[in-house]
Design a protein around this motif. Structure first.
Motif, short mmCIF file in Angstrom:
data_model
loop_
_atom_site.label_atom_id
_atom_site.label_comp_id
_atom_site.label_asym_id
_atom_site.label_seq_id
_atom_site.Cartn_x
_atom_site.Cartn_y
_atom_site.Cartn_z
N LEU A 73 0.67 -1.16 -0.18
CA LEU A 73 0.33 0.47 0.60
C LEU A 73 0.81 1.33 0.00
O LEU A 73 0.17 2.41 -0.37
CB LEU A 73 -0.66 0.03 1.17
N GLY A 89 2.00 0.34 -3.87
CA GLY A 89 1.01 0.03 -4.93
C GLY A 89 1.95 -0.90 -5.97
O GLY A 89 0.97 -1.31 -6.62
N LEU A 144 -4.71 -5.42 -5.89
CA LEU A 144 -5.45 -4.08 -5.22
C LEU A 144 -6.59 -3.84 -7.00
O LEU A 144 -6.14 -2.77 -7.10
CB LEU A 144 -4.56 -2.65 -5.81
N SER A 150 -13.36 4.81 -5.75
CA SER A 150 -13.79 4.04 -5.30
C SER A 150 -14.83 4.42 -4.46
O SER A 150 -16.10 4.75 -5.06
CB SER A 150 -12.40 5.42 -4.24
N ARG A 206 -14.17 -0.20 -6.95
CA ARG A 206 -12.91 -1.52 -6.16
C ARG A 206 -12.71 -0.60 -5.06
O ARG A 206 -12.64 0.80 -4.80
CB ARG A 206 -11.53 -1.26 -7.12
N PRO A 207 -12.56 -1.39 -3.46
CA PRO A 207 -11.44 -0.02 -2.46
C PRO A 207 -10.40 0.77 -2.47
O PRO A 207 -10.55 1.30 -2.21
CB PRO A 207 -11.81 -1.27 -1.63
N ARG A 208 -9.43 -0.20 -3.61
CA ARG A 208 -8.46 0.86 -3.70
C ARG A 208 -8.15 0.47 -5.44
O ARG A 208 -8.37 -0.46 -5.48
CB ARG A 208 -7.20 0.33 -2.32
N THR A 209 -6.92 0.82 -5.24
CA THR A 209 -6.19 0.64 -7.68
C THR A 209 -4.60 1.24 -6.92
O THR A 209 -4.50 1.83 -6.10
CB THR A 209 -6.54 2.02 -7.59
N PRO A 240 -2.80 3.59 -3.49
CA PRO A 240 -3.32 2.64 -2.47
C PRO A 240 -4.46 3.44 -1.52
O PRO A 240 -5.70 2.70 -1.33
CB PRO A 240 -2.33 2.21 -1.92
N GLU A 241 -4.76 4.70 -1.47
CA GLU A 241 -4.97 4.54 -0.35
C GLU A 241 -5.95 6.16 -0.53
O GLU A 241 -5.35 7.41 -0.90
CB GLU A 241 -4.45 5.20 1.16
N GLU A 247 -9.77 8.10 -2.72
CA GLU A 247 -10.63 8.03 -3.16
C GLU A 247 -9.71 8.49 -4.88
O GLU A 247 -9.00 8.57 -4.78
CB GLU A 247 -11.40 9.54 -3.09
#
Length: 911
Positions: free
Chosen positions: A573, A576, A644, A664, A693-696, A700-701, A703
């Motif tokens: 995280l 990435g 991720l 997000s 998806r919650p993260r990319t 990684p953290e 919006e």
């Protein structure tokens, strides 16, 4: 009672009779005493290293103890006021204050300093100085001691005092650091005109440009503005910014500060010497700091510095953070300590049982001929003390040599306990077994053993303790009082399971013996019958040791697996991907960088992304939204590979002038699934969210909104390069990146991962856990060997009798192997089941976050560090126990087969 001098021949004779056993027993005691002594010393050592690193890694601004006193009162004559701030007067107070520091606080003279400073910065009137928002810079003046020993003069010279400085002096000399000179455009010979004096401004003539020798240490960093100028903001809306900087005056120039409105104050800064502190000093350290801030220590300091002096420090916050991390780790480490201690005790008891069984006939004969229990026990105590006491002392000495800087008492208590247990094991076992003279050996096998009422009460008590500890651990975790019982939960669960399995163990043997008896061969029936008739102690103690060790190993492996997973996740995280290359000012990446990175050994996949911020209107509010422009195919593959927020590349595209997007959860909730217009720097864009998806990897953290970069108008180009691969050549990668540009930053996932395990507390606890699990497994295997050795003479005699009846050598090996197999399989299967159940029961109450991630790193892992059952930790120790049991049985059969049957068959031998 026999004469006293007859004890020595007995001991010497018995030790000469069995020298190998005595040496093996001594080695066992030595290793156990070493472990019992080195464990508390190792724990204290890594706790001490953690404390010292916490103090050394904290900012000097928060750890320094600053004693301050206001300027001398105006009621005093000006000459007396000036004398009170001269270096001689301040140095006398500094010496007294240093001597008044309570134990274990000690000041580091090299980094401590004293002097006079303006409590309120002074405004500079010079128009040539930089003014970011039109506001003049402000300067803090410090007449501080020791400048010559902490700085190198790059230009000019250090400030001096030519003539005595008084309250009315309006021209003084000063020096600034090279960074201050560069930022505020100062040089040797520059003059600062500072307001705040009633009869004219104060002029500070810059005589030198200084380079700090140790800029991060207390002398320069306790007052950061002295080393590095900083932008300060006003309280207006919007805020306006101005420069804050520091100027170093000659110590003798302090009287000049008394005539202004800068609220001058005397100060003495004591930098704590962390090198001599240990983990055991923490309570006294906390009490000493509290006393200095608001207690008797402050009263004594005021006696030296004045009745209105105050002492302030952030040292207690640093120590509190360290203590919180240590207290969170200690109960988890205690689980390993309880596990290895339980198995070691079982092994010592088994060693005493093996010796008692080997000499059972001899001791029975002594009792039959009138020997007293006290006399027999005393002789056996002397006999075991001769090898045990020197071995325990040697283990203690070895532990002291291996780990230094630790208190001796815990190690002495640990080694002494081992010596006491080792010495008392054989006498107690012999006294219990021969408390009444007997004519023959009674059967004590599993099939006929009947547990008494005392054993039932003890087992029920243990069950209640186990249930209580598990319930407490699940309810409140490892914090609070009673943590020792909570930390013993895995061991208690293993002990209860072992006792239950011992009670149930004969049933399957009886069920299987009947069908096996109807088979043509005799090996299967004999092996099951022999396993069912083995002495109860031979089955109970090894099973107890194996289950406890396997449970501890499973729990320890699960802890280590949870820690590793959390660190891997946190490192991922942070980057990435395996590699993250970005520009320092969000400008487009240089051309050819992606190709250069792709050619580095180990790189398998490279994708470039760009981030721009759009204005999106939702719920009547305009918000800034990070829009990530990517190449769908390569980026989707990277997202799936890293785990991720993987998605199909088809989810990004353009249909009818609308860009498909992956968002997000927060962005998707605001925008909805209908087409939505957002304002990009290159114009208005309509997007439709196709997946959440919650993260990319790119973000990684936080919006994000993923779109196809080809569909964006006037897109600024990629500013981040993400790469994935195994075995990356970091040196070659950085060389390739540096060849493409100088303003690029390279972050490697492996380096981030390694940085998360550098803390002495986390690394030390993890290391002790590994060695405790390994030692526990070794003791468990030794218990298995001791259990087989205890019944070895009986099995050898049986094998000799069967050989006279026609049993072949191969069948003999099979018989002994199959006889040992039920116990090994029971321990392996039970250990896996109990380990899995223990992890599941205790997982909700175990906090691994502080063990996995350094508290000061600011790095987190989503969901925290979860405790989960690790398959390898369950299967490998269990498989090792089965293989070792079979190997020992086969080795014994091979050794017995080499000897003639007459060696084992003697008249009157009832084995």
């Amino acid at each position: 009672m026999p004469p006293k001098e007859q004890g020595a021949p007995w001991v010497r004779t018995r030790l000469r009779t069995a020298p190998v056993s005595a040496v093996a027993f001594g080695l066992l005691v030595l290793v156990t005493a070493f472990l019992a002594a080195v464990l508390p010393r190792a724990v204290e050592a890594y706790e001490t290293d953690g404390l010292r690193e916490a103090l050394a890694g904290a900012s000097p601004e928060s750890t320094v103890l600053e004693l301050k006193a206001p300027q001398p009162g105006l009621e005093k004559p000006e000459e007396a006021r000036a004398d009170a701030v001269l270096p001689q007067a301040l140095a006398a107070v500094e010496g007294s204050g240093r001597a008044l520091l309570p134990e274990p606080l000690r000041a580091d003279p090299a980094e401590s300093a004293y002097g006079v400073r303006t409590g309120k910065s002074l405004e500079a009137l010079d128009a040539s100085l930089p003014r970011p928002d039109g506001l003049p810079p402000r300067f803090t003046l410090l007449a501080q001691s020791g400048a010559a020993g902490h700085a190198t003069v790059r230009e000019g010279r250090l400030p001096t005092v030519g003539t005595p400085v008084t309250v009315d002096t309006r021209v003084v000399e000063g020096a600034v650091t090279a960074e201050t000179a560069r930022t505020l455009r100062l040089r040797t010979g520059s003059e600062l005109t500072l307001a705040g004096f009633p009869d004219g401004p104060l002029t500070v003539r810059i005589t030198g440009i200084l380079e700090p020798r140790h800029p991060q240490r207390s002398y320069w960093s306790a007052e950061p503005v002295l080393r590095t100028p900083a932008l300060a903001a006003t309280g207006s809306r919007p805020p306006l910014y101005y420069w804050e900087a520091g100027v170093l005056l000659a110590p003798g120039a302090a009287p000049a500060l008394l005539g202004g409105q800068g609220e001058p104050e005397k100060y003495w800064r004591f930098a704590p010497a962390a090198g001599g502190l240990t983990a055991g000093d923490v309570p006294a350290l906390v009490d000493g700091v509290a006393s200095l801030e608001n207690g008797p220590g402050l009263v004594r300091m005021r006696g030296a510095a004045g009745p209105t002096a105050q002492l302030s420090t952030g040292l207690e916050q640093v120590v509190d953070s360290y203590t919180a991390t240590r207290d969170a780790i200690t109960p988890v480490v205690a689980v390993a300590a309880f596990g290895i201690a339980a198995v070691a005790v079982v092994v010592l008891v088994m060693s005493a049982g093996v010796a008692a069984a080997r000499r059972d006939v001899e001791l029975a004969l002594l009792r039959a001929r009138g020997g007293s229990l006290r006399g027999i026990a005393g002789r056996l105590l002397a006999e075991t003390a001769v090898p045990a006491v020197p071995a325990a002392a040697s283990g203690l000495l070895l532990a002291v040599l291996v780990v230094d800087e630790a208190r001796p008492l815990p190690a002495v208590l640990g080694a002494g306990t081992v010596a006491l247990l080792a010495c008392a094991g054989l006498p107690v076992r012999a006294a219990v077994a021969h408390r009444r003279p007997r004519a023959h050996q009674e059967r004590d096998d599993l099939a006929h053993a009947r547990p008494g009422g005392r054993r039932t009460v003890a087992e029920l008590t243990l069950l209640v303790l186990a249930v209580g500890s598990v319930a407490a651990l699940r309810r409140r975790g490892t914090a609070g009082a009673g943590d020792l019982l909570v930390s013993a939960a895995p061991v208690l669960v293993g002990l209860v399971a072992a006792l239950v399995l011992v009670r149930l163990y004969p049933l399957p043997l009886r069920w299987a013996a009947g069908p096996a008896g109807r088979l043509r061969g005799v090996v299967g029936f004999l092996s099951l019958a022999r396993a069912g008739r083995s002495p109860a102690a031979v089955a109970t103690l090894p099973l107890l040791a194996l289950l406890t060790a396997l449970t501890t190993a499973a729990f320890g492996g699960s802890v280590l697996a949870g820690v590793a997973d959390a660190r891997d996740r946190a490192a991922l995280l942070e980057t990435g991907a395996d590699v993250r290359i970005s520009t320092t000012d969000n400008t487009p990446l240089p051309a050819g960088l992606a190709r250069a990175v792709r050619e580095v050994a180990g790189v398998r996949q490279v994708t470039a992304v760009g981030i721009e911020y759009a204005a999106e209107r939702a719920s009547d509010e305009t918000q800034s939204l990070p829009v990530v422009g990517v190449e769908p195919d390569s980026y989707a593959g990277l997202a799936r590979q890293t785990g991720l927020g993987g998605f199909a590349a088809e989810m990004l595209g353009a249909r009818g002038g609308v860009l498909d997007a992956v968002a997000s959860p927060e962005v998707a909730e605001r925008l909805g699934r209908a087409p939505h217009r957002i304002v990009m720097p290159g114009g208005t864009v309509t997007v439709r969210i196709t997946a959440v998806r919650p993260r990319t990897p790119a973000v990684p953290e936080g919006e994000f909104l993923l779109v196809d970069a080809a569909g964006l108008k006037d897109f600024g180009g990629p500013s981040i390069l993400l790469a994935a691969g195994a075995g990356l050549d970091a040196k070659a990668l950085r060389a390739a990146v540096s060849g493409a540009g100088s303003d690029l930053s390279v972050t490697l996932r492996g380096e981030e991962r390694a940085s998360l395990s550098d803390s002495p507390l986390q690394a030390g606890a993890e290391r002790i856990y590994v060695w405790a699990v390994v030692a526990g497994a070794g003791y468990a295997l030794l218990a298995l060997v001791l259990g087989l050795l205890r019944s070895a003479p009986e099995r050898a005699a049986l094998l000799a009798r069967l050989r006279t009846l026609g049993l072949t050598t191969r069948q003999g090996r099979q018989l002994l192997g199959l006889e040992a197999l039920p116990l090994a399989l029971l321990a392996a299967g039970g250990g896996m089941a109990v380990g899995w159940a223990t992890v599941g029961l205790l997982a909700p109450g175990i906090d691994l976050d502080r063990l996995a991630l350094p508290d000061a790193s600011g790095v987190t892992a989503p969901g925290g560090a979860a405790l989960r059952a690790d398959v390898w930790s369950l299967a490998l120790p269990a498989a090792g126990a089965v293989l070792l049991a079979g190997a020992v049985a086969v080795a014994q059969a091979w050794w017995a087969g080499r000897r003639t049957p007459i060696t084992h068959l003697r008249a009157g031998d009832m084995r």
